[in-house]
Design an enzyme around this catalytic site. Structure first.
Site, PDB file in Angstrom:
ATOM      1  CG  ASP A  99      -9.119   4.548   6.239  1.00  0.00           C
ATOM      2  OD1 ASP A  99      -9.473   3.376   6.736  1.00  0.00           O
ATOM      3  OD2 ASP A  99      -7.834   4.491   5.461  1.00  0.00           O
ATOM      4  CE  LYS A 118      -6.380   5.712   2.426  1.00  0.00           C
ATOM      5  NZ  LYS A 118      -5.210   5.603   3.811  1.00  0.00           N
ATOM      6  CG  HIS A 172      -8.660   1.633   2.233  1.00  0.00           C
ATOM      7  ND1 HIS A 172      -7.532   1.283   2.050  1.00  0.00           N
ATOM      8  CD2 HIS A 172      -8.561   2.163   3.409  1.00  0.00           C
ATOM      9  CE1 HIS A 172      -6.840   1.501   3.090  1.00  0.00           C
ATOM     10  NE2 HIS A 172      -7.554   2.145   3.797  1.00  0.00           N
ATOM     11  CG  HIS A 206      -5.641  -4.590   5.391  1.00  0.00           C
ATOM     12  ND1 HIS A 206      -4.696  -3.539   5.149  1.00  0.00           N
ATOM     13  CD2 HIS A 206      -4.790  -5.540   5.439  1.00  0.00           C
ATOM     14  CE1 HIS A 206      -3.499  -3.945   5.218  1.00  0.00           C
ATOM     15  NE2 HIS A 206      -3.513  -5.454   5.163  1.00  0.00           N
ATOM     16  CD1 TRP A 264      -2.516   2.137   0.525  1.00  0.00           C
ATOM     17  CD2 TRP A 264      -1.251   2.630   2.341  1.00  0.00           C
ATOM     18  NE1 TRP A 264      -2.483   3.252   1.061  1.00  0.00           N
ATOM     19  CE2 TRP A 264      -1.880   3.573   2.180  1.00  0.00           C
ATOM     20  CE3 TRP A 264      -0.083   2.389   3.321  1.00  0.00           C
ATOM     21  CZ2 TRP A 264      -1.801   4.794   2.968  1.00  0.00           C
ATOM     22  CZ3 TRP A 264      -0.189   3.566   4.195  1.00  0.00           C
ATOM     23  CH2 TRP A 264      -0.764   4.788   3.933  1.00  0.00           C
ATOM     24  CD  GLU A 304      -4.554  -1.425   2.227  1.00  0.00           C
ATOM     25  OE1 GLU A 304      -3.461  -1.751   2.502  1.00  0.00           O
ATOM     26  OE2 GLU A 304      -5.273  -1.071   2.942  1.00  0.00           O
ATOM     27  CG  ASP A 316      -7.439   2.440  10.044  1.00  0.00           C
ATOM     28  OD1 ASP A 316      -7.670   1.256   9.363  1.00  0.00           O
ATOM     29  OD2 ASP A 316      -7.087   3.347   9.259  1.00  0.00           O
ATOM     30  CG  ASP A 370      -5.065  -1.818   8.407  1.00  0.00           C
ATOM     31  OD1 ASP A 370      -4.408  -1.264   9.428  1.00  0.00           O
ATOM     32  OD2 ASP A 370      -5.014  -1.315   7.447  1.00  0.00           O
ATOM     33  CG  ASP A 417      -8.429  -1.091   4.739  1.00  0.00           C
ATOM     34  OD1 ASP A 417      -9.425  -0.520   5.345  1.00  0.00           O
ATOM     35  OD2 ASP A 417      -7.373  -1.139   5.519  1.00  0.00           O
TER      36      ASP A 417
END
Ligand code: RNT
Ligand code: ZN
Length: 417
Positions: A293, A227, A261, A285, A186, A225, A295, A325, A258
Site C-alpha cells: 500500500d 485495509k 487496500h 480512494h 479510517w 474504510e 500510495d 488517496d 481504497d
C-alpha cells in the site's frame, strides 16, 4: 494552429465513436459532471498543521524529501489552487482534521470544533470548492496501535470524542456548502504480531462505531474504510474489508474502496458490482499500490481502468464519490496531483466511451469472440482526442503542456520555500 489540430482530431474521433453508437458530446457532458475529491495531504506528505505535530505514525508512510512541500495553510491552499487550475472540470477538496486552521494554538484531537474550519469553509466558498472531511487517528501520542478498539476505555473514549466532533464539523461544512460533506473514517488499529484478541478488538470497534454514528447528522455522509495491513501492524487489522462491509451493509452505510487496500492480485474494481447490491453508495480512494500500500501517484493502469469501467458498466456513476488517496514525497507534489487526477479522469472517460450496449448484446447472444474483439478494439480508439477537446473546453493546458506551468510555479513559488 494547435487548437485547430485538436478540434480536427476531435471531429474524427467523434465520427469513429459514432460508428459504435457512442455520442462523444454526451460523454463530454458526463465527464464535466464527474468530480474528484482532491486529498489535501499530497501537498505536505500528510503532516497537517497541528502546532504539537509529532512524527508520522499509524501504519502509513510517505517517502521522499522532494523540496517545496507546503509548510502552512496558506502555502497548501495556494498549491491546491495551482493544481486545480491544471485539472479540467470542477473538483472537491478532501480535508483531514489535522489540517485545521489552528492559528498557533495547541488543540488536541478531542477539543477540535468547527471554529478551526471556518476559514476553510470560507475558502471553499470563495474558490467554488466543495469540501469533504476525515477524522485523524494517526500521528498522535494516543494513536498507539489501537484507537477506537483500544481495551483502555480512556483511550477509546478519547477517539470516540474526536470522531464525534469530526462528524459535527463535516455536518457544518455540508450545511454551509448546501451539499453533503462526505466524512471518511479510517483507523489504523491492528497488531504487529500474534494476538488472541481479534474478536475482542472487533467487538470494541463495532461498539465505538455504534456510539459515534448514533447521532444523526443530516448534512454529512459517513463512509468507513478498511485495509489489509499497515506498517508495524502487519499481522492483523481490526477494521478489515469484511468487517466494514458487514457494518456498512447492516447499517445501510457507505464503504470506502481504497485501491491500495487489497491483496496484490485482487481487483478492487470487482467489488463495485458486489457491494452496490447491498450498500447505498461507495467512496473511492484511488491510489496505486506498488507491491504494498505504497500510495504511489494514480496512473492509467489496468486496475484503475477496471475500477472506473465497472462503475460505468454498473450504471452507478451517481452512487460513487471519487476521492483520491496518494502521497508521494519524492516528486513535485503539484505534478503528482495533476498526473493522478488527470489519469483518473482519463480512465473515467475511457469507461464512458465504451459501447456497452453493443458489447452486452453480443455477450447475451453468446458471441464471446465479439465481446473480446470489441473490448480490445476500444483500447486503441482515439479517446485521447476527446480528452484533449475536454481540456480545451475547460481552458486548461492540453497534454503535457501543464509541465510548463508547474515549472513556472516551481521557479516563482515552491523553490523559495
Ligand atoms: C491509510 C488510508 C487512509 C489515509 C488517509 C491519510 O491506509 O488509506 O485513507 O491514507 O486518510
Ligand atoms: Zn485511503
Amino acid at each position: 494552429m494547435k487548437t485547430e489540430l485538436i478540434s480536427k482530431a476531435y471531429e474524427v474521433a467523434k465520427q469513429r465513436y459514432a460508428e459504435y453508437g457512442v455520442d462523444t458530446e454526451a460523454v463530454l457532458k458526463q465527464l464535466q459532471d464527474f468530480h474528484l475529491s482532491l486529498h489535501c495531504w499530497q501537498a505536505d506528505d500528510v503532516h497537517g498543521f497541528e502546532v504539537q505535530a509529532g512524527a508520522m505514525s499509524g501504519g502509513i508512510q510517505s517517502t521522499g524529501d522532494f523540496p517545496g512541500a507546503a509548510r502552512n495553510i496558506d502555502e497548501l491552499r495556494k498549491d491546491i489552487l495551482k493544481a486545480k487550475s491544471l485539472i479540467p472540470g470542477s473538483h472537491r477538496l478532501n480535508l483531514h482534521e489535522i489540517y485545521g486552521d489552528f492559528q498557533g494554538k495547541v488543540v488536541d484531537r478531542d477539543e477540535v470544533t468547527v471554529d478551526y474550519f471556518k476559514s476553510w469553509i470560507e475558502w471553499g466558498k470563495e474558490n467554488n470548492t466543495l469540501l469533504d472531511f476525515n477524522s485523524s487517528s494517526f500521528s498522535h501520542p494516543k494513536s498507539g496501535s489501537l484507537s477506537l478498539s483500544n481495551p483502555d476505555k480512556g483511550i477509546r473514549d478519547f477517539w470516540i470524542e474526536h470522531t464525534k466532533r469530526c462528524r459535527e464539523i463535516a455536518n457544518a461544512m455540508g450545511e454551509a456548502q448546501n451539499d453533503p460533506c462526505i466524512m471518511n473514517l479510517w483507523v489504523h488499529d491492528g497488531c504487529k504480531d500474534q494476538s488472541v484478541n481479534h474478536h475482542l478488538y472487533r467487538k470494541l470497534l463495532k461498539e465505538s462505531l455504534d456510539e459515534i454514528f448514533s447521532k444523526k447528522q443530516p448534512m454529512m455522509k459517513d463512509t468507513i474504510e478498511g485495509k489489509v495491513f499497515g506498517i508495524g501492524l502487519e499481522s492483523f487489522t481490526v477494521g478489515s474489508h469484511d468487517f466494514y462491509t458487514g457494518y456498512a451493509a447492516s447499517h445501510n452505510m457507505m464503504q470506502t474502496i481504497d485501491t491500495g487496500h487489497y491483496h496484490p492480485t485482487e481487483m478492487p474494481g470487482d467489488k463495485v458490482s458486489a457491494l452496490l447490491q447491498f450498500l447505498p453508495e461507495l467512496m473511492l480512494h484511488v491510489s496505486r499500490p506498488v507491491r504494498w500500500d505504497s500510495d504511489h501517484v494514480t496512473i492509467m493502469d489496468d486496475p484503475t481502468q477496471d475500477l472506473f469501467s465497472e462503475i460505468v458498466r454498473a450504471d452507478a456513476l451517481n452512487r460513487v464519490h471519487y476521492g483520491l488517496d496518494f502521497f508521494d514525497g519524492s516528486i513535485n507534489r503539484i505534478g503528482a496531483y495533476v498526473i493522478g487526477s488527470r489519469s483518473a479522469q482519463k480512465c473515467m472517460l475511457r469507461a464512458l466511451l465504451e459501447p456497452k450496449e453493443l458489447i452486452s448484446k453480443h455477450e447475451i447472444a453468446g458471441e464471446g469472440y465479439k465481446v473480446l474483439a470489441l473490448i480490445e478494439e476500444q483500447k486503441a480508439m482515439p479517446w485521447q482526442a476527446v480528452y484533449d477537446e475536454f481540456c480545451v473546453r475547460n481552458s486548461v493546458p492540453v497534454g503535457s503542456e501543464f509541465m510548463t506551468e508547474i515549472d513556472k510555479y516551481v521557479a516563482e513559488v515552491t523553490s523559495k520555500r
